[in-house]
Scaffold this motif. Structure first.
Motif, PDB file in Angstrom:
ATOM      1  N   SER A  34       0.848  -1.193   0.000  1.00  0.00           N
ATOM      2  CA  SER A  34       0.000   0.000   0.000  1.00  0.00           C
ATOM      3  C   SER A  34       0.879   1.237   0.000  1.00  0.00           C
ATOM      4  O   SER A  34       1.825   1.326   0.792  1.00  0.00           O
ATOM      5  N   THR A  35       0.589   2.153  -0.888  1.00  0.00           N
ATOM      6  CA  THR A  35       1.303   3.426  -0.950  1.00  0.00           C
ATOM      7  C   THR A  35       0.325   4.557  -0.659  1.00  0.00           C
ATOM      8  O   THR A  35      -0.692   4.690  -1.341  1.00  0.00           O
ATOM      9  N   VAL A  36       0.631   5.329   0.375  1.00  0.00           N
ATOM     10  CA  VAL A  36      -0.214   6.469   0.760  1.00  0.00           C
ATOM     11  C   VAL A  36       0.567   7.739   0.438  1.00  0.00           C
ATOM     12  O   VAL A  36       1.615   7.990   1.025  1.00  0.00           O
ATOM     13  N   THR A  37       0.082   8.520  -0.509  1.00  0.00           N
ATOM     14  CA  THR A  37       0.712   9.781  -0.896  1.00  0.00           C
ATOM     15  C   THR A  37      -0.302  10.897  -0.724  1.00  0.00           C
ATOM     16  O   THR A  37      -1.363  10.875  -1.340  1.00  0.00           O
ATOM     17  N   THR A 244       0.271  20.060  -6.595  1.00  0.00           N
ATOM     18  CA  THR A 244      -0.083  20.174  -8.013  1.00  0.00           C
ATOM     19  C   THR A 244       0.726  19.186  -8.832  1.00  0.00           C
ATOM     20  O   THR A 244       1.835  18.801  -8.457  1.00  0.00           O
ATOM     21  N   SER A 245       0.166  18.789  -9.966  1.00  0.00           N
ATOM     22  CA  SER A 245       0.878  17.920 -10.897  1.00  0.00           C
ATOM     23  C   SER A 245       0.055  17.801 -12.174  1.00  0.00           C
ATOM     24  O   SER A 245      -1.156  17.565 -12.115  1.00  0.00           O
ATOM     25  N   ASP A 518       2.128  12.360 -11.825  1.00  0.00           N
ATOM     26  CA  ASP A 518       1.188  13.001 -12.746  1.00  0.00           C
ATOM     27  C   ASP A 518      -0.210  12.382 -12.659  1.00  0.00           C
ATOM     28  O   ASP A 518      -1.215  13.088 -12.657  1.00  0.00           O
ATOM     29  N   SER A 519      -0.281  11.065 -12.605  1.00  0.00           N
ATOM     30  CA  SER A 519      -1.599  10.421 -12.557  1.00  0.00           C
ATOM     31  C   SER A 519      -2.178  10.431 -11.149  1.00  0.00           C
ATOM     32  O   SER A 519      -3.392  10.329 -10.978  1.00  0.00           O
ATOM     33  N   HIS A 520      -1.315  10.579 -10.132  1.00  0.00           N
ATOM     34  CA  HIS A 520      -1.785  10.494  -8.750  1.00  0.00           C
ATOM     35  C   HIS A 520      -2.767  11.617  -8.420  1.00  0.00           C
ATOM     36  O   HIS A 520      -3.892  11.363  -7.964  1.00  0.00           O
ATOM     37  N   TRP A 525      -8.470  13.740  -7.832  1.00  0.00           N
ATOM     38  CA  TRP A 525      -9.548  14.602  -8.348  1.00  0.00           C
ATOM     39  C   TRP A 525     -10.707  13.745  -8.866  1.00  0.00           C
ATOM     40  O   TRP A 525     -11.880  14.020  -8.563  1.00  0.00           O
ATOM     41  N   ALA A 526     -10.390  12.698  -9.630  1.00  0.00           N
ATOM     42  CA  ALA A 526     -11.442  11.847 -10.183  1.00  0.00           C
ATOM     43  C   ALA A 526     -12.201  11.129  -9.073  1.00  0.00           C
ATOM     44  O   ALA A 526     -13.438  11.034  -9.110  1.00  0.00           O
TER      45      ALA A 526
END
Length: 601
Positions: A34-37, A244-245, A518-520, A525-526
């Motif tokens: 699991s990666t939590v960013t 932001t990204s 970039d996708s994170h 948002w999605a």
């Protein structure tokens, strides 16, 4: 950069084998990563299982995931080939689902299995002496409650596994303020002690087969325990934390150096006949605890109702010692009886708040009920219309639905229409603690009429919030117009006590996470957008409802989220039955399904 090393087991997996057979399926590999960013968790569960028998056998995979999560990927690796699940609109997948049900198959339903879990299940035939690898991915935004984020952990392989690994990577550029472990999973050889960290934490658990037999509550069948990873982040800027990204942003807003706002709260308590017994007893206990926690500058009212309304006092009064003692006597003497007139009770609560001066304070209505309206106005849409008219966006309504028989969708819609939320209270021994726990979340308002403003931003998630409570967090995501960070200026305007306040830190740094993320940010948002569109879809009707539903469906398909509007079709080798996975509504269960994950022969 300092890393924290904590030994734990991650949320969400139960893997049980048919232990009564001598040649049961053999789990050779069991990993959770699991990666939590920035509070957004992506979890991958991977399990490799071997059929050690001389005949082809069906191996069943069943896994529990958080209710708040969306499954985004599932696949199986068999005989050198990956078989990927495909997310489709629910209507397009319905035919396959109907055919599976007509054949007597489970159709791979994702079902609700308790307070915080949903259960995913599928099965595949594996040839003699062959292996299958299952891989499931799900995503969730961790929600801040009472000053902390919680990553829930539930691990039960129920069989010692040779290659058993759990890795959790927490990345918070704001800095990790604290991290700790709660729960009962431990072994005689492995301790569970967090180490303080700076910006990252590595949470891992690599027990040997022997250690998997020696944890608290475990035995020869392996690990069996629950944990929660609890942490919070630093909050240096009053404007909050902005990432932001690739033209997208996520803003976490949770100012802490604010004075509490006195509150006006009316408790509207169902005392109809269906509340008899333990429900009523636990409600009385919770009310007394809540009354003990009211501050002296708070004002409150207490209404009970069945087919009639019963006041402790007809107007709000100050929470001084004398009034609180009188209210506790009233609470101790609440008795179940009669029918359920929800309409009259909530309207009376709204009247009491409307009659009380609101300047410099925050007003709240909390409704607790366990059933449908059976007296007075019983038309659900008319009740919702009446409540919305009388509250008129002046304060939030929080609806607590007690037990499984309550019409939760009715309460949820009524709450959302009035800037509140609905919460189910489960009929367990700790129901009084559940009630008190919810109250604690809204006990300390810090801001009212919060407006999040983003000049140079577009496609924003929700930006207006009735109230902000201590220990919570407001999260907004959106796109930066033309990806021009120079013209992007965030600002927050709200009311603190009796004055208007503006949060706009010109020196605040908006952190760019880089191309690796970039996708994170876009997926955060999605995720938020789909969640909020689904709430709107519940509220709207006619063409407006269809437009919101269409937008939510398109985003769910684009980002491969299994939502109430989509299904995942699990493809399998030729000749195998196709499973179709639906995300259930609150309270749905699957009859006849075992509440554990199993590989069976």
């Amino acid at each position: 950069m300092e890393r924290a090393v904590v030994q734990v087991t991650l949320f969400g997996l139960l893997l049980v084998l048919a232990s009564t057979l001598p040649n049961k399926p053999f789990i050779s590999f069991f990993h959770i990563n699991s990666t939590v960013t920035s509070r957004y968790a992506t979890t991958v569960i991977t399990s490799r299982v071997a059929n050690r028998m001389d005949d082809s056998k069906e191996i069943e995979f069943q896994v529990r995931i958080p209710k708040n999560a969306f499954i985004s990927k599932f696949r199986m690796f068999i005989d050198g080939q990956w078989y990927d699940g495909v997310v489709k609109g629910k209507e397009k997948a319905q035919q396959q689902y109907t055919e599976a049900v007509s054949r007597g198959q489970s159709a791979g339903l994702v079902s609700s299995v308790g307070r915080t879990l949903e259960e995913f299940k599928t099965a595949v035939t594996v040839a003699a002496h062959k292996k299958v690898t299952f891989e499931l991915t799900y995503e969730e935004l961790l929600k801040r409650k009472l000053g902390k984020y919680e990553l829930q952990i539930h691990a039960r392989p129920m069989q010692p596994v040779k290659d058993f690994k759990v890795d959790v990577y927490i990345n918070e550029k704001a800095g990790i303020n604290f991290i700790e472990i709660k729960g009962g999973l431990s072994t005689n050889a492995l301790s569970l002690k967090p180490v303080s960290s700076c910006f990252q934490a590595w949470v891992y658990f690599y027990p040997t087969e022997d250690q998997q037999k020696t944890c608290d509550g475990c035995g020869e069948q392996g690990m069996n325990g629950d944990l929660v990873i609890v942490y919070d982040v630093n909050r240096d800027s009053s404007l909050g934390d902005i990432k932001t990204s690739a033209g997208y942003f996520v803003h976490h807003f949770a100012p802490s150096s604010l004075s509490r706002i006195p509150k006006n709260v009316v408790f509207v308590i169902d005392q109809s006949g269906s509340m008899r017994g333990r429900k009523m007893q636990q409600t009385r206990i919770a009310l007394i605890h809540i009354l003990n926690d009211l501050a002296e500058d708070d004002h409150f009212g207490l209404i009970t109702f069945d087919s009639s309304i019963f006041h402790w006092k007809r107007e709000l009064v100050q929470a001084n010692k004398e009034n609180l003692e009188s209210a506790k006597i009233f609470a101790r003497n609440i008795q179940d009886r009669g029918a359920t007139d929800i309409n009259a009770a909530v309207l009376e609560g709204a009247r009491m708040l409307n009659a009380h001066p609101r300047e410099g304070s925050a007003s709240i209505v909390i409704l607790l009920t366990d059933g449908d309206p059976t007296s007075g106005v019983t038309n659900l849409e008319l009740i919702q219309s009446n409540v919305r008219r009388d509250i008129a966006d002046k304060f939030p309504l929080y609806c607590l639905g007690f037990g499984h028989d309550v019409n939760f969708e009715f309460l949820e819609k009524m709450s959302l229409q009035n800037n509140g939320v609905a919460r189910r209270i489960y009929e367990d021994s700790d129901a009084d603690l559940q009630l008190k726990g919810f109250y604690d979340e809204v006990a300390t308002p810090l801001l009212t009429d919060v407006t999040m403003i983003y000049n140079g931003g577009t496609n924003l998630t929700q930006t207006n919030f009735s109230q902000y409570y201590n220990g919570s967090e407001i999260v907004v995501a959106g796109q930066i117009t033309d990806n021009d960070i120079e013209t992007f200026t965030p600002q927050v305007v709200a009311i603190s006590r009796d004055r208007r306040v503006t949060f706009s830190d010109t020196n605040a740094t908006m952190e760019y996470l880089g191309t690796d993320f970039d996708s994170h940010i876009q997926r955060v948002w999605a995720y938020l957008t789909v969640k909020q569109l689904l709430e709107k879809e519940l509220l709207f009707s006619g063409p407006e409802k269809e437009n919101v539903k269409k937008e939510a469906l398109e985003l769910s398909l684009k980002y491969s989220f299994v939502t109430p509007l989509t299904s995942m079709v699990v493809t399998k080798p030729l000749g195998e039955n196709t499973d179709v996975l639906h995300k259930p509504k609150e309270g749905e269960t699957t009859q006849g399904h075992s509440p554990v994950l199993s590989c069976k022969l």
